[in-house]
Structures are given as C-alpha cells and as structure tokens.
Design a protein around this motif. Structure first.
Motif, PDB file in Angstrom:
ATOM      1  N   MET A   1      -4.052  -2.123  -6.393  1.00 15.42           N
ATOM      2  CA  MET A   1      -4.442  -2.247  -4.988  1.00 15.42           C
ATOM      3  C   MET A   1      -5.649  -3.154  -4.868  1.00 15.42           C
ATOM      4  O   MET A   1      -5.720  -3.996  -3.973  1.00 15.42           O
ATOM      5  CB  MET A   1      -4.763  -0.849  -4.435  1.00 15.42           C
ATOM      6  CG  MET A   1      -4.863  -0.811  -2.944  1.00 15.42           C
ATOM      7  SD  MET A   1      -3.279  -1.175  -2.183  1.00 15.42           S
ATOM      8  CE  MET A   1      -3.830  -1.844  -0.630  1.00 15.42           C
ATOM      9  N   LYS A   2      -6.568  -2.996  -5.796  1.00 12.86           N
ATOM     10  CA  LYS A   2      -7.764  -3.831  -5.795  1.00 12.86           C
ATOM     11  C   LYS A   2      -7.379  -5.301  -5.952  1.00 12.86           C
ATOM     12  O   LYS A   2      -7.880  -6.169  -5.244  1.00 12.86           O
ATOM     13  CB  LYS A   2      -8.662  -3.416  -6.956  1.00 12.86           C
ATOM     14  CG  LYS A   2     -10.134  -3.567  -6.704  1.00 12.86           C
ATOM     15  CD  LYS A   2     -10.879  -2.883  -7.822  1.00 12.86           C
ATOM     16  CE  LYS A   2     -12.365  -3.009  -7.668  1.00 12.86           C
ATOM     17  NZ  LYS A   2     -13.056  -2.300  -8.737  1.00 12.86           N
TER      18      LYS A   2
ATOM     19  N   ALA B   1      -5.137   5.546 -11.876  1.00 17.15           N
ATOM     20  CA  ALA B   1      -6.021   4.410 -12.151  1.00 17.15           C
ATOM     21  C   ALA B   1      -5.291   3.092 -11.952  1.00 17.15           C
ATOM     22  O   ALA B   1      -5.826   2.141 -11.375  1.00 17.15           O
ATOM     23  CB  ALA B   1      -6.577   4.518 -13.564  1.00 17.15           C
TER      24      ALA B   1
ATOM     25  N   LYS C   1      -2.829   2.523  -9.964  1.00 16.40           N
ATOM     26  CA  LYS C   1      -2.661   2.297  -8.528  1.00 16.40           C
ATOM     27  C   LYS C   1      -3.903   1.637  -7.968  1.00 16.40           C
ATOM     28  O   LYS C   1      -3.836   0.681  -7.183  1.00 16.40           O
ATOM     29  CB  LYS C   1      -2.404   3.609  -7.792  1.00 16.40           C
ATOM     30  CG  LYS C   1      -1.049   4.211  -8.078  1.00 16.40           C
ATOM     31  CD  LYS C   1      -0.755   5.413  -7.185  1.00 16.40           C
ATOM     32  CE  LYS C   1       0.530   6.073  -7.654  1.00 16.40           C
ATOM     33  NZ  LYS C   1       0.950   7.171  -6.780  1.00 16.40           N
ATOM     34  N   ARG C   2      -5.068   2.167  -8.374  1.00 16.71           N
ATOM     35  CA  ARG C   2      -6.315   1.612  -7.860  1.00 16.71           C
ATOM     36  C   ARG C   2      -6.475   0.170  -8.283  1.00 16.71           C
ATOM     37  O   ARG C   2      -6.853  -0.696  -7.504  1.00 16.71           O
ATOM     38  CB  ARG C   2      -7.483   2.457  -8.382  1.00 16.71           C
ATOM     39  CG  ARG C   2      -8.797   2.081  -7.803  1.00 16.71           C
ATOM     40  CD  ARG C   2      -9.028   2.635  -6.403  1.00 16.71           C
ATOM     41  NE  ARG C   2      -8.408   1.881  -5.341  1.00 16.71           N
ATOM     42  CZ  ARG C   2      -8.950   0.834  -4.736  1.00 16.71           C
ATOM     43  NH1 ARG C   2     -10.128   0.400  -5.117  1.00 16.71           N
ATOM     44  NH2 ARG C   2      -8.322   0.218  -3.770  1.00 16.71           N
ATOM     45  N   LEU C   3      -6.188  -0.113  -9.555  1.00 13.74           N
ATOM     46  CA  LEU C   3      -6.363  -1.465 -10.069  1.00 13.74           C
ATOM     47  C   LEU C   3      -5.456  -2.450  -9.340  1.00 13.74           C
ATOM     48  O   LEU C   3      -5.884  -3.533  -8.944  1.00 13.74           O
ATOM     49  CB  LEU C   3      -6.068  -1.497 -11.566  1.00 13.74           C
ATOM     50  CG  LEU C   3      -7.079  -0.786 -12.455  1.00 13.74           C
ATOM     51  CD1 LEU C   3      -6.561  -0.711 -13.874  1.00 13.74           C
ATOM     52  CD2 LEU C   3      -8.415  -1.505 -12.437  1.00 13.74           C
TER      53      LEU C   3
ATOM     54  N   ARG D   1       0.827  -1.204   0.000  1.00  6.89           N
ATOM     55  CA  ARG D   1       0.000   0.000   0.000  1.00  6.89           C
ATOM     56  C   ARG D   1       0.864   1.257   0.000  1.00  6.89           C
ATOM     57  O   ARG D   1       0.652   2.181  -0.780  1.00  6.89           O
ATOM     58  CB  ARG D   1      -0.898  -0.037   1.227  1.00  6.89           C
ATOM     59  CG  ARG D   1      -2.149   0.779   1.087  1.00  6.89           C
ATOM     60  CD  ARG D   1      -3.001   0.601   2.304  1.00  6.89           C
ATOM     61  NE  ARG D   1      -2.522   1.424   3.397  1.00  6.89           N
ATOM     62  CZ  ARG D   1      -3.311   2.176   4.161  1.00  6.89           C
ATOM     63  NH1 ARG D   1      -4.602   2.185   3.932  1.00  6.89           N
ATOM     64  NH2 ARG D   1      -2.809   2.879   5.134  1.00  6.89           N
TER      65      ARG D   1
ATOM     66  N   LEU E   1       2.711   1.754  -3.249  1.00  7.04           N
ATOM     67  CA  LEU E   1       1.810   2.227  -4.292  1.00  7.04           C
ATOM     68  C   LEU E   1       1.543   3.717  -4.152  1.00  7.04           C
ATOM     69  O   LEU E   1       1.518   4.460  -5.131  1.00  7.04           O
ATOM     70  CB  LEU E   1       0.472   1.484  -4.213  1.00  7.04           C
ATOM     71  CG  LEU E   1       0.403   0.175  -4.984  1.00  7.04           C
ATOM     72  CD1 LEU E   1      -0.897  -0.526  -4.699  1.00  7.04           C
ATOM     73  CD2 LEU E   1       0.530   0.435  -6.472  1.00  7.04           C
ATOM     74  N   PHE E   2       1.356   4.154  -2.912  1.00  2.00           N
ATOM     75  CA  PHE E   2       1.084   5.561  -2.679  1.00  2.00           C
ATOM     76  C   PHE E   2       2.242   6.414  -3.155  1.00  2.00           C
ATOM     77  O   PHE E   2       2.071   7.445  -3.801  1.00  2.00           O
ATOM     78  CB  PHE E   2       0.820   5.782  -1.187  1.00  2.00           C
ATOM     79  CG  PHE E   2       0.784   7.223  -0.772  1.00  2.00           C
ATOM     80  CD1 PHE E   2       1.738   7.743   0.077  1.00  2.00           C
ATOM     81  CD2 PHE E   2      -0.198   8.063  -1.251  1.00  2.00           C
ATOM     82  CE1 PHE E   2       1.704   9.067   0.456  1.00  2.00           C
ATOM     83  CE2 PHE E   2      -0.243   9.393  -0.871  1.00  2.00           C
ATOM     84  CZ  PHE E   2       0.722   9.896  -0.009  1.00  2.00           C
TER      85      PHE E   2
END
Lengths: 641, 273
Positions: A233-234, A227, A229-231, A215, A218-219
């Motif tokens: 992390m998901k 986008a 990053k979101r993918l 996490r 990624l930040f």
C-alpha cells in the motif's frame, strides 16, 4: 474536404494521391485515418478481403487455414531473408516475410493411423498428442483403454461465432488508445466490454490468485501478510503521489510553452508556430535520473519477493527474463498506466473490444473512408515502384480489362474491388507499408522481436462464471521454468470470442530458449488433456484443441528512409501504447510537426449550412477555421488522471 | 420549506383518515399512502441527505404497517447504500426496516461485511457491526471469541491504511468490549484459546500495535492507540506491579503526539494527568 462524385463503385481511383498505404494492419489504419482526417488524399490497399492484415481476428476454420499456409512456407530464420531486392520496388505479390512461423497444430484426423503429419517445423514435441489422431498400438501413450476424443470440429454456426485473435490485445481503460478513440470519435464504431478479473500465478499460494492491486483488494486478500499489505500500500500511494507531482510539473511546463509560444507570436507574426515548438523542445534539460534502474528504485520499499513479483509482472506488466533492464522512468510509467486505468469502468484496468482486436483497425479505416480515403481490398496490384524521375511511388500490375460487375460481386464477401482499366498510374509521393513487405534496405536498424503464442479452445472457464480473465505467470516459475513472463487471456461468449459454452485461451510470451516448452507445461497444468473419463467432477477445463505459433514484431528505428514509413504489423505489448507513439511519429514526419494528429470530432452544433451556388455542394461545410478552434477548445478534455 | 408545508397539509389530511373504519375509506387511505410512498422515493433519490424526507418515509411506513413490502424497502436501502455507503439516514432507516421485517441479525451482519469489503472506510458499517455482534452472539464466551476474530479483521484495515480513522474507532470499541466481557467470562468457565487475563490481552495487543508502529512510526493513530492501551493497562494492573516504565512510555508518546498532531495538543496535555 474535396468534393467527390457519388461514393461507391463508380469512384475513379486513378490519379495522384498524397499517401499510398499498403496493408490494413493497426498502425497503417490509424495512420491512414489520421492522414485523411486532416485532408490528405489517401489510397489504402490490401491484398486480403478482410481488415487487420496480419493481426486479423479470424473465425476458427479461417485460423486453421492461416496457420496451415504459414506452416507450409519454407522455414525462415528469425531475421531477414536473402538479398537481391531492389530498394525502390515493393512486391505485393510476394509471400510476406514470415509473420507467422513455427506453427504446430494437432495432426489432422488422418485416414491411416501410421501416417506422419506433413512437414511440421521442428519444435519440442508437445506431450498432448493423445488428444487427436489414433495412435498405433505399438506405442500406447495413454495407459487406459483406447479412448479417443473425436477431433475438434465446430459446426458451421459455431465456427462463425469464433473470433480468435492472432495478436490479442487489451486496452488500458485510461490509456492512449482509449483516449484517442474517444476524442476522435472512432469509438462509435466499436463496442467494448471491461475485463472481469486479473489473476497472477503465485507460487507460494500454489496457483492463480486475484491480484491485490487496490486498497480494497489489499484489505480483502488472504494472500499477503499484514506487513506485506502495508508495504504494498505504501508503494502504491508513493507512486501515485510521485505521478501526481510529475503531472503537475508537466502542466507547468505546458503553460510555460504556451506562454513562450504566444510571446514569440506577438513578437514576430511571420514566425511559424512549428519553429517555436522545436526550439522549446530542444531546451529541455537532460533528466539526471534517466538511467536509474527500476530495480534500484524499488529497493527503498523493502518489498518481499512475492510483492516484487506482483509489482513487476502483474502491475507494471514487464516481460522480465533476459530482456534489457528497465529504467526507473519506464517502470514508473508502466505502473502509472495500470494504476491510472484501474477502476475507470470496473475494478480492473482493461477493456476488450467485442468481436476481437481486428475491429480496431477496421474502425480507423472507416474513419479514413468517411474523410475521403479510398479503399481497395483484394487488390490485384502486384507491385509498387518508385520512379526515379518523378520520385513518386506508383501502384502497378492491376489488370487492364474490367471484369463484369456480376463476377466481381460473386467473388467477394467483403467490399468488392473496383476493377476498372487504369490508363493513368496511381501515384503518391509517400508510401506507408508494413515491415513484412518492405525490402531489406528499408529495414536498416529494425530489430526483430519474436513472440511465442498458444491458442487453446476449452469447454469451461478457469474460474466460472467469469468470462474475460487475464492472468500473469511471472518469469522463472519453478513449475513451468518460463524464461519470461507469460500472459494468459481467457475470452468467451461475453466478448463474442467463442460460441456460448466455449472459451478461447491466448497465451503469449517473449520467444526465447525454452519459451514454447514453458507454454506446453502451463497448458498441461491448467487444462485437462488426457482422454480418461473423469473419475471425480472435472475440475480443470477440458482442452479441446490447441495450436502453437510464433509471430514476429519489429522495433522500428527513428530513422526511416525518405518518403517511406515502415510500420510493424503487431507488437508484444498488451496495449497499443508503443504502436500509437510510432504512428504519431510517422504522422508528423509526413505532415509536419504542426499538424494535428486525429483532432477531436467537430461538434455538429457548430456546423454552418452555407448556401453555395454549385449544385454539387450537398454535404454541409464544417464551420470556419475560427469556430473549429473554438470547438476544439470547448471539447471536453479527455479524462487524464 | 414550502414543500414541507405541503407535506404538513397532507399529513393533516391523512390524519383525518386515521379514524376511518369503513373498508372503502381504508383502501382509499392506503392508496393515497402508496402514492406518497413513491413520491417520497423520488424525493430521496434527489435529496438523499435530507432529514425530513426520511422522517416522512418513516411516518408513511408506520401508517402502512400491514401492507408494507419490507423486502422492497430493504432492497431500496441497499441500492442507496451502494451509491453512498456512508449515508447515516439510510443506515438508520435500514435498522428500522430490519426490525419491522423481522430480519435475521446474522444476515444484517453479512450485509455489513459486504459493505466493509467494498470500502472499509465506512464508519456506519463498522458501527452497525458493533451494534449487531452482541445481538447475534448472545452467549458471552461466543461473543468474546467472535470479538477476537473481529480484531484480526479490523487489523487488516489498520495495516492497509493506518491513516483511516474508521478502523481505529472500531478497534477502540473492540478492545473496550473485549475487556468488559473478559470480566464476565472469568466468572463463567474459561474457554480455550482466549487470553487468560485482561492484562495479558492488553500486552499482546500492545505488542501487535508496536509491530505496526515499527512500519509506520509517524502515524498518529497508532500512537494514540498505544497510549490508550497503556492507560487501560495501567488501570487494570494491580498496585503492587511497577508501572513506571509504562507511565514513562505514555508520557513520551503524548509528547510525540503533540508534535505530530498540533490541533489536539490540549487533549494530549489533558491525558498527561
């Protein structure tokens, strides 16, 4: 534990053993440790004077010697040599079947510049010859005035400080090897250091970048769009949840099994526990998703190609390339192994043994010896033969006349061999040996797997001040054209892999067409190979010495010949998961399903000192069986995520 | 409680020393306080979340004004925040110490950045940032530019973990402050690269939130922020523009929120009006 006479050179090694183990490679050592631990009588022999066998960690000169020897062996095709081997005879004196092959080293500093080097096996000519021997003036390879870097030759002291793994490994911080080391207590013999950083070669970013695997990473990373990053992390959270569910299901199943076992035991007290285990195992339903491919499974996450490469090659650490497609189960398992281990000791998922990977087999051998195993290094035994009458394996060929103790001491640097006349044979019903010594008939169904290797010695790190760094080059990078993923492990003084100020780089990839050329291109890309004086501040580490070789690993089949365990000498995975599975499987073949594989160390507080009339009883007896079970239950559970 | 009775007694005894003006008395007084300081350190290590221990330490440092080692205090705070980055007692104390030590605000800002990079789920660090930014960037237009950069920083946190509340709260503060400063900057010369009007800024921000919403349609906080932005927009737009679309969108969002977040249903109903 049997009562033995004083330890040391007076030990009588002749007689009957339960298992005869040949070679102190990793698999053999873990197995002999496990066997001795539950009370089997083990004789462990090795023709070398060091532990680790083929997967040894030599110093620099020893490595050069090893590679020289391997280079001078007749060229062997990948696979198995000619026939004419007796199935009941294992020859120890024979040359091992080409564990190391295709060796290239920089030409030795020759007196005559025109002398071509000795039979170096044909592989693509590396472009970095200009480093070593002086070139004839007719074909200058370097445009600048003749600048020769002196051939790399460490001093005696520096040489001792090198510990160059032939087969490098890292350990997953929460992986099976670490759990095993911790529970069975072998970890006390080894020291570790956490890997400092994981990098990945990202083409879009033009070079090696930190892997965004958590996490916080990624930040902070600038490598990915919002986008992306979101993918990612998901994906990571979904996989974590999935694994948690799986873990809970497993716990439920375990409880079920325990309950059923208890039930059965109550019903009929004479029924052995082993049978109960096997019947429950057979009833497990087939997983309907067993054949779903990992690639298919990943499609639902809509990962961009950049993310996909990170997930497949930096997190799951898959080899890629032409290798058989990975199932969803295998892929998730690989991702799980990585995620589970992250953050355990530091932000990366790996730890490294100090002084190199051959510390691990050595530690298990020590465990074996502690529990009564007998060790014989520099064995002069020539062969092991199975006698048809007794169906026992016999160790033969040891010299009859004893050498003087002084001579024995002068010869050896390690453990001096016990050279005693052997009137009776050394016998054992079960034989454990490495694949490279096994006769053809024992290797039916084994698949060879070749690994392309490169070792570089440089004077600087890739990203100082970090010393221990791991990097992955995903398959088919346009710059290098590598068919499979290439793993790079940088080690330095922090793990005692090199003297202070020097760094050893290990490159590994599955050996296929074009693998070695790819490695050469990577070396060219990462390091400064020309002799030219640096005009600007040297940005790349200077390549001082390097070599290439291939080693061969086997995938052993489940079906093995009776009373023999053939084990691979190395593996191409980064951790020891596969090898440990294999060792455990063979252990249960030898000792039965109910035997405990490397149980936890008994708690010293549970030792009961019993007053025994015989004066031989010097060692304290461990507590009676009841309290040992208690101990094993009360042992802190190995942390599992 | 008994412990703090003892402390009370000590305080009382020390108060007697307050009036001392002879050298010997002063040094003895300082020594006693020094011992108390190390004692309170041990207490903090054991009980980092106790109001009393921190207050006591504050009191000691106030008394030891001149001979305090502020760098060491800052170091102590940093260590404690490494152990628990959300300990607001420590953050409070650190603010005090910073002030006394004459610490540069910019350095403090770097410290908060470091803490956020370690773990962005940290209200205190974001809050400290909101406290420091106006102090570091005193000029309104500089501040505005900086706030817009902050918006991108927090957006990284929002995208990485939309369910994490601390980022959203900071985001709310940012939008509010940006709007407030935009009004200020309008009066002064308008710098380049900044949105020309509050309405434009809000529309841009709304569009960006919508992108995140497309990726995460069920994330409560995204929708709450969309509602908030729209409400701000409605308050900023003039009476001549047609606001029915926006109002409808707000209503629909609030409806969705009551489904996603039943505990706050009444709050959303209130916002409806």
């Amino acid at each position: 534990p049997r009562s033995r006479e004083q330890a040391g050179m007076q030990e009588d090694i002749a007689g009957d053993y339960d298992v005869l183990v040949v070679g102190t490679g990793l698999c053999e050592s873990v197995l002999s440790g496990a066997l001795a631990r539950i009370g089997k009588k083990v004789l462990h022999v090795d023709k070398n004077d060091y532990y680790g066998a083929s997967a040894v960690t030599p110093n620099f000169r020893a490595l050069v010697r090893l590679l020289d020897e391997a280079a001078q062996q007749p060229e062997l095709r990948a696979g198995f040599p000619a026939e004419g081997e007796c199935p009941n005879l294992v020859s120890l004196a024979a040359v091992p079947r080409g564990f190391l092959r295709n060796v290239w080293m920089p030409p030795a500093p020759a007196a005559e510049p025109t002398e071509a080097t000795a039979p170096v096996p044909v592989s693509a000519e590396p472009t970095v010859d200009s480093v070593s021997a002086p070139q004839p003036a007719a074909e200058p390879k370097v445009q600048q005035p003749e600048m020769q870097r002196p051939p790399f030759s460490p001093t005696d002291r520096q040489n001792r400080d090198y510990n160059v793994d032939v087969v490098p490994h890292m350990l997953f911080s929460a992986g099976p090897m670490v759990s095993l080391l911790a529970t069975c207590g072998v970890a006390r013999y080894i020291e570790f250091k956490a890997l400092e950083r994981c990098l990945a070669y990202v083409e879009e970013a033009g070079g090696l970048q930190e892997v965004p695997d958590s996490r916080n990473a990624l930040f902070a990373t600038s490598l990915l769009t919002l986008a992306e990053k979101r993918l990612l992390m998901k994906f990571l959270t979904t996989v974590q949840q999935h694994l948690q569910q799986e873990a809970e299901k497993e716990k439920e199943k375990e409880k079920e099994r325990e309950r059923k076992k208890e039930q059965k035991q109550q019903e009929s007290s004479s029924e052995p526990a082993a049978a109960a285990l096997t019947t429950v195992e057979a009833a497990k339903p087939l997983d309907p998703e067993a054949n779903e491919l990992f690639d298919e499974y990943l499609k639902q996450f809509h990962l961009t190609p950049k993310l996909l490469r990170i997930v497949l090659y930096s997190i799951a650490l898959l080899p890629g390339g032409e290798n058989s497609p990975v199932t969803k189960k295998e892929g998730l398992k690989a991702v799980a192994a990585y995620l589970k281990s992250m953050g355990r000791y530091n932000s990366t998922a790996f730890i490294l043994p100090l002084y190199g990977t051959s510390e691990i087999p050595q530690a298990y051998c020590r465990q074996c010896a502690v529990y009564g195993g007998v060790y014989m290094l520099r064995t002069s035994a020539t062969e092991i033969r199975r006698s048809d009458e007794t169906a026992q394996w016999e160790l033969l060929g040891m010299p009859k006349a004893p050498k003087s103790a002084l001579e024995a001491l002068n010869q050896s640097e390690g453990a001096p061999e016990v050279q005693k006349p052997v009137p009776e044979a050394i016998r054992a019903p079960w034989l454990v040996l490495p694949a490279h010594l096994a006769p053809l008939s024992m290797l039916k169904g084994a698949e060879p797997r070749l690994v392309e290797r490169c070792v570089c010695v440089c004077d600087a790190a890739l990203s100082p001040p970090l010393q221990s760094v791991f990097a992955v080059f995903p398959p088919s990078c346009t710059a290098f054209d590598n068919p499979c993923a290439v793993h790079l492990l940088q080690l330095g003084f922090a793990t005692y892999a090199a003297p202070e100020g020097f760094f050893v780089y290990h490159l590994m990839t599955r050996s296929t067409e074009g693998a070695r050329q790819a490695l050469e291109k990577i070396v060219e890309h990462l390091f400064e190979t020309s002799c030219a004086l640096p005009t600007t501040a040297a940005k790349k580490p200077t390549l001082l010495w390097h070599c290439y070789f291939t080693y061969m690993d086997y995938v052993m089949p489940a079906e093995q010949p009776p009373r023999v365990s053939v084990l691979p000498e190395a593996s191409c995975e980064i951790d020891y998961t596969e090898q440990l599975q294999l060792v455990e499987r063979e252990f249960h073949r030898i000792c039965g399903v109910a035997a405990e594989f490397l149980p936890a160390m008994p708690n010293p507080d549970d030792y009961i000192f019993v007053d025994v009339p015989e004066q031989q009883q010097q060692t304290p007896e461990p507590a009676t069986t009841q309290s040992t079970e208690q101990v094993q239950e009360s042992q802190p559970q190995p942390p599992s995520q | 409680a008994c412990l703090w009775l003892k402390v009370g007694v000590l305080l009382h005894l020390l108060l007697l020393f307050e009036t001392a003006d002879t050298c010997a008395r002063r040094t003895a007084y300082n020594e006693a306080l020094g011992k108390e300081l190390s004692f309170s350190e041990k207490c903090i290590a054991k009980n980092p979340k106790s109001y009393w221990v921190w207050l006591y330490r504050r009191w000691i440092t106030m008394k030891l004004e001149g001979s305090m080692n502020w760098t060491r205090e800052l170091g102590l705070c940093e260590k404690l925040l490494d152990l628990d980055s959300r300990n607001f007692h420590c953050w409070n104390y650190r603010r005090e110490v910073s002030k006394r030590a004459g610490h540069v605000f910019a350095d403090d800002l770097l410290f908060t950045e470091k803490k956020i990079k370690q773990n962005f789920s940290n209200y205190s660090a974001w809050h400290q940032r909101s406290f420091l930014l106006p102090l570091v960037y005193t000029h309104a237009s500089d501040l505005l530019a900086e706030l817009l950069k902050e918006l991108e920083l927090v957006r990284s946190a929002l995208y990485t973990e939309p369910a994490d509340q601390s980022g959203w709260i900071y985001h709310r503060w940012l939008t509010g402050t940006i709007l407030a400063h935009m009004k200020q900057v309008e009066q002064e010369s308008c710098a380049q690269g900044l949105p020309s009007s509050p309405a434009e800024f809000l529309c841009e921000e709304l569009a960006k939130q919508q992108e995140l919403r497309d990726l995460e349609p069920d994330s409560k906080w995204v929708i709450v922020t969309c509602v908030y932005l729209r409400l701000l927009l409605l308050s900023v737009t003039g009476t001549d523009t047609d606001t029915s679309a926006d109002r409808a969108a707000v209503a629909a969002d609030l409806q969705r929120l009551s489904q996603l977040d039943p505990p706050h249903a009444q709050y959303y109903a209130f916002l409806q009006h």
